[in-house]
Design a protein around this motif. Structure first.
Motif, PDB file in Angstrom:
ATOM      1  N   ALA A  50       1.080  -1.269   0.221  1.00 21.87           N
ATOM      2  CA  ALA A  50      -0.460  -0.368   0.120  1.00 21.87           C
ATOM      3  C   ALA A  50       0.785   1.151   0.222  1.00 21.87           C
ATOM      4  O   ALA A  50       0.107   1.883  -0.407  1.00 21.87           O
ATOM      5  CB  ALA A  50      -0.833   0.149   1.286  1.00 21.87           C
ATOM      6  N   LYS A  51       1.881   1.256   1.027  1.00 17.60           N
ATOM      7  CA  LYS A  51       3.065   2.751   1.022  1.00 17.60           C
ATOM      8  C   LYS A  51       3.370   2.174  -0.500  1.00 17.60           C
ATOM      9  O   LYS A  51       3.874   3.953  -1.349  1.00 17.60           O
ATOM     10  CB  LYS A  51       3.508   2.444   1.895  1.00 17.60           C
ATOM     11  CG  LYS A  51       4.576   3.672   2.499  1.00 17.60           C
ATOM     12  CD  LYS A  51       4.457   3.698   3.278  1.00 17.60           C
ATOM     13  CE  LYS A  51       5.718   5.261   4.009  1.00 17.60           C
ATOM     14  NZ  LYS A  51       5.974   6.069   3.220  1.00 17.60           N
ATOM     15  N   ALA A  52       3.852   1.383  -1.211  1.00 20.36           N
ATOM     16  CA  ALA A  52       4.605   1.680  -2.188  1.00 20.36           C
ATOM     17  C   ALA A  52       3.824   2.356  -3.283  1.00 20.36           C
ATOM     18  O   ALA A  52       3.807   2.970  -4.125  1.00 20.36           O
ATOM     19  CB  ALA A  52       4.695   0.005  -2.221  1.00 20.36           C
ATOM     20  N   ALA A 112       4.241  10.479  -6.323  1.00 26.17           N
ATOM     21  CA  ALA A 112       5.597  10.650  -7.415  1.00 26.17           C
ATOM     22  C   ALA A 112       4.940  10.833  -8.976  1.00 26.17           C
ATOM     23  O   ALA A 112       5.273  11.662  -9.768  1.00 26.17           O
ATOM     24  CB  ALA A 112       6.308   9.365  -7.516  1.00 26.17           C
ATOM     25  N   PHE A 113       3.346  10.457  -9.377  1.00 24.73           N
ATOM     26  CA  PHE A 113       3.067  10.807 -10.536  1.00 24.73           C
ATOM     27  C   PHE A 113       2.461  12.123 -10.708  1.00 24.73           C
ATOM     28  O   PHE A 113       3.079  12.557 -11.207  1.00 24.73           O
ATOM     29  CB  PHE A 113       2.424   9.455 -10.987  1.00 24.73           C
ATOM     30  CG  PHE A 113       1.296   9.566 -11.791  1.00 24.73           C
ATOM     31  CD1 PHE A 113       2.145   9.636 -13.493  1.00 24.73           C
ATOM     32  CD2 PHE A 113      -0.037  10.156 -12.557  1.00 24.73           C
ATOM     33  CE1 PHE A 113       1.559   9.773 -14.646  1.00 24.73           C
ATOM     34  CE2 PHE A 113      -0.047  11.069 -13.799  1.00 24.73           C
ATOM     35  CZ  PHE A 113       0.617  10.236 -14.971  1.00 24.73           C
ATOM     36  N   LEU A 169      12.300  11.817 -14.949  1.00 23.63           N
ATOM     37  CA  LEU A 169      12.287  13.427 -15.224  1.00 23.63           C
ATOM     38  C   LEU A 169      13.695  13.709 -13.935  1.00 23.63           C
ATOM     39  O   LEU A 169      13.033  13.156 -12.538  1.00 23.63           O
ATOM     40  CB  LEU A 169      10.947  14.445 -15.040  1.00 23.63           C
ATOM     41  CG  LEU A 169      10.271  13.421 -15.988  1.00 23.63           C
ATOM     42  CD1 LEU A 169       8.370  14.289 -15.903  1.00 23.63           C
ATOM     43  CD2 LEU A 169      10.622  13.888 -17.798  1.00 23.63           C
ATOM     44  N   THR A 170      14.057  14.567 -14.808  1.00 25.02           N
ATOM     45  CA  THR A 170      15.095  14.966 -13.066  1.00 25.02           C
ATOM     46  C   THR A 170      15.384  16.214 -13.145  1.00 25.02           C
ATOM     47  O   THR A 170      14.701  17.182 -14.559  1.00 25.02           O
ATOM     48  CB  THR A 170      16.687  14.265 -13.995  1.00 25.02           C
ATOM     49  OG1 THR A 170      16.656  14.877 -15.245  1.00 25.02           O
ATOM     50  CG2 THR A 170      17.151  13.206 -13.597  1.00 25.02           C
ATOM     51  N   PHE A 171      15.695  17.181 -12.591  1.00 29.68           N
ATOM     52  CA  PHE A 171      14.975  18.303 -12.310  1.00 29.68           C
ATOM     53  C   PHE A 171      16.725  19.194 -12.173  1.00 29.68           C
ATOM     54  O   PHE A 171      17.391  18.307 -11.138  1.00 29.68           O
ATOM     55  CB  PHE A 171      14.148  18.521 -10.984  1.00 29.68           C
ATOM     56  CG  PHE A 171      12.471  18.242 -10.903  1.00 29.68           C
ATOM     57  CD1 PHE A 171      12.035  18.992 -11.633  1.00 29.68           C
ATOM     58  CD2 PHE A 171      12.716  17.009 -10.832  1.00 29.68           C
ATOM     59  CE1 PHE A 171      10.209  18.466 -11.854  1.00 29.68           C
ATOM     60  CE2 PHE A 171      11.537  16.568 -10.666  1.00 29.68           C
ATOM     61  CZ  PHE A 171       9.976  17.301 -11.767  1.00 29.68           C
ATOM     62  N   LEU A 172      16.178  20.313 -13.310  1.00 26.03           N
ATOM     63  CA  LEU A 172      17.783  21.372 -12.335  1.00 26.03           C
ATOM     64  C   LEU A 172      17.694  21.972 -10.943  1.00 26.03           C
ATOM     65  O   LEU A 172      16.833  22.234 -10.643  1.00 26.03           O
ATOM     66  CB  LEU A 172      17.428  22.293 -13.401  1.00 26.03           C
ATOM     67  CG  LEU A 172      18.028  22.241 -15.247  1.00 26.03           C
ATOM     68  CD1 LEU A 172      17.131  23.322 -15.823  1.00 26.03           C
ATOM     69  CD2 LEU A 172      19.056  21.034 -15.034  1.00 26.03           C
TER      70      LEU A 172
END
Length: 144
Positions: free
Chosen positions: A92-94, A101-102, A136-139
């Motif tokens: 459930a936590k996963a 995150a989505f 996705l990675t953030f700057l």
């Protein structure tokens, strides 16, 4: 339902996971994005739980077979199949973490060429399109 999944990261030449086929137990081929994400997380948690844990008092070298080493070095990561984290995963936590995150935009999901943007969006899995997750990675920077 069989799905073909790949995982990519922006700025990388090669995908993190290339064309992996998984089988999901779904009642209907038409599902929402949220149900799809939850089903994939459930599948991955079951795979993790079924993986063998190695309890060892001393660290031993687990060398792969000779023909397997070139495959590992081509991917850029050499692993020996040992899992050292013996904690059980809370399903459930996963699932909650994957949904959060989505929603936060940490990864994007594409079904074929169409981006899935909301959790309530309906997907017809009977079309057998490729499912792609893009991390996705953030700057990072400063105000200076």
């Amino acid at each position: 339902m069989n799905l073909s999944i790949s995982v990519k990261q922006l700025g990388k030449k090669h995908p993190l996971l290339q064309e992996k086929n998984i089988a999901l137990a779904l009642e209907s081929p038409v599902i929402t994005t949220q149900k799809l994400i939850e089903s994939i997380v459930d599948h991955q948690v079951q795979l993790f739980r079924s993986a063998s844990f190695e309890f060892e008092d001393e660290d031993k070298i687990h060398l792969p077979k000779e023909h397997y080493l070139p495959i590992l070095t081509d991917t850029g990561k050499v692993g020996f199949g040992a899992l050292y984290n013996h904690n059980q995963v809370d399903l459930a936590k996963a699932q909650e973490n994957a949904i959060q995150a989505f929603e936060d935009g940490m990864y994007a999901v594409f079904y074929g060429d169409d981006q899935l943007e909301t959790l309530t969006e309906q997907i017809d899995l009977s079309q057998n399109k490729n499912l792609t997750f893009i991390r996705l990675t953030f700057l990072a920077g400063s105000y200076w």
